[in-house]
Design an enzyme around this catalytic site. Structure first.
Site, PDB file in Angstrom:
ATOM      1  N   PHE A  24       0.852  -1.190   0.000  1.00 53.17           N
ATOM      2  CA  PHE A  24       0.000   0.000   0.000  1.00 53.17           C
ATOM      3  C   PHE A  24       0.887   1.238   0.000  1.00 53.17           C
ATOM      4  CE2 PHE A  24      -2.422   3.318   2.327  1.00 53.17           C
ATOM      5  CZ  PHE A  24      -3.498   3.426   1.443  1.00 53.17           C
ATOM      6  N   GLY A  25       0.703   2.093  -0.986  1.00 62.84           N
ATOM      7  CA  GLY A  25       1.436   3.359  -1.074  1.00 62.84           C
ATOM      8  C   GLY A  25       0.490   4.510  -0.801  1.00 62.84           C
ATOM      9  N   TYR A  26       0.926   5.452   0.029  1.00 64.93           N
ATOM     10  CA  TYR A  26       0.067   6.600   0.382  1.00 64.93           C
ATOM     11  C   TYR A  26       0.774   7.933   0.160  1.00 64.93           C
ATOM     12  CZ  TYR A  26       2.981   6.224   4.493  1.00 64.93           C
ATOM     13  OH  TYR A  26       4.083   6.151   5.316  1.00 64.93           O
ATOM     14  N   GLY A  27       2.061   7.906  -0.193  1.00 62.58           N
ATOM     15  CA  GLY A  27       2.819   9.138  -0.426  1.00 62.58           C
ATOM     16  C   GLY A  27       3.427   9.088  -1.813  1.00 62.58           C
ATOM     17  N   SER A  28       4.758   9.218  -1.860  1.00 63.76           N
ATOM     18  CA  SER A  28       5.398   9.202  -3.180  1.00 63.76           C
ATOM     19  C   SER A  28       5.193   7.870  -3.895  1.00 63.76           C
ATOM     20  CB  SER A  28       6.899   9.499  -3.047  1.00 63.76           C
ATOM     21  OG  SER A  28       7.560   8.472  -2.349  1.00 63.76           O
ATOM     22  N   GLU A  99      12.837   3.742   1.255  1.00 61.62           N
ATOM     23  CA  GLU A  99      12.073   4.181   2.440  1.00 61.62           C
ATOM     24  C   GLU A  99      12.925   4.143   3.711  1.00 61.62           C
ATOM     25  OE1 GLU A  99       9.052   5.413   1.943  1.00 61.62           O
ATOM     26  OE2 GLU A  99       9.193   4.927  -0.184  1.00 61.62           O
TER      27      GLU A  99
HETATM   28  C1  SIN Z   1       4.511   5.810   0.756  1.00 62.82           C
HETATM   29  O1  SIN Z   1       4.473   6.516  -0.260  1.00 62.82           O
HETATM   30  O2  SIN Z   1       3.710   4.856   0.900  1.00 62.82           O
HETATM   31  C2  SIN Z   1       5.517   6.036   1.841  1.00 62.82           C
HETATM   32  C3  SIN Z   1       5.982   7.428   1.984  1.00 62.82           C
HETATM   33  C4  SIN Z   1       6.729   7.974   0.815  1.00 62.82           C
HETATM   34  O3  SIN Z   1       7.629   7.295   0.283  1.00 62.82           O
HETATM   35  O4  SIN Z   1       6.459   9.108   0.397  1.00 62.82           O
END
Ligand code: SIN
Length: 196
Positions: A24-28, A99
């Site tokens: 699951f990705g929530y940012g970049s 990460e």
């Molecule tokens: C993510 O995107 O899930 C983790 C935070 C990031 O790498 O910005």
């Protein structure tokens, strides 16, 4: 705790015995998928909210002048929309490195648009990590993001690309959109010569 979580994540071996798993990705990870994946879907996690409370020493800032990036914060009743990728464990080496600035692999339950769910993996930077910055007013976060930059580029690009990707997913995120509005207002003020 050191900011480099690569070794901790490698030793935890979470999900490494699976032949395939959901990330699951929530940012970049929503807007920059620089790894191999088999499938991508809109997904959400419950009980977590996205916040620009994590410092970035390696991508959008430096150890001397960290940028601000997102992490997930536990919040009962909250829903966080992001992107789920079906991956194989071969991409862990790349993801753990990407990460490494405070994020640890965690297990979460993902919900998909068709009503089904699955266990998945998410990288979360919790408040105990050394790069954590914590809460600040959204206007202050925008001012911080406006000036920070690191090896992956200006911090503002992270914010603007994330906000755009969330709109593409049809996700409402008042925190991200408020910081985006503040940043664009700063830009407009600068363009009109308004003192900061
Ligand atoms: C993510 O995107 O899930 C983790 C935070 C990031 O790498 O910005």
């Amino acid at each position: 705790m050191s900011t480099d979580t690569t070794a901790i994540n490698r030793e935890m071996r979470l999900f490494e015995r699976e032949s395939q798993l959901w990330l699951f990705g929530y940012g970049s990870l929503i807007y920059k998928a620089d790894f191999a994946y088999l499938e991508r879907r809109r997904a959400q996690v419950e009980g977590w909210t996205r916040r620009f409370w994590q410092g970035s020493h390696d991508h959008r800032g430096t150890p001397e002048a960290p940028g601000r990036v997102v992490t997930l914060i536990e919040m009962p009743g909250a829903v966080c929309v992001g992107a789920a990728y079906r991956i194989t464990p071969e991409v862990f080496a790349h993801l753990d490195h990407r990460e490494k600035n405070g994020y640890l692999r965690r297990r979460v339950t993902l919900g998909f648009a068709d009503g089904t769910g699955a266990e998945g993996l998410v990288y979360i930077a919790d408040p105990a990590n050394a790069a954590y910055l914590g809460p600040a007013p959204e206007a202050a976060i925008a001012r911080h993001i406006a000036t920070a930059a690191g090896p992956s580029g200006p911090n503002r690009d992270y914010l603007l690309r994330l906000a755009e990707a969330l709109r593409t997913l049809g996700a409402d995120d008042p925190h991200v959109f408020a910081i985006e509005r503040e940043l664009l207002a700063l830009d407009a003020g600068a363009a009109h010569g308004t003192p900061a």
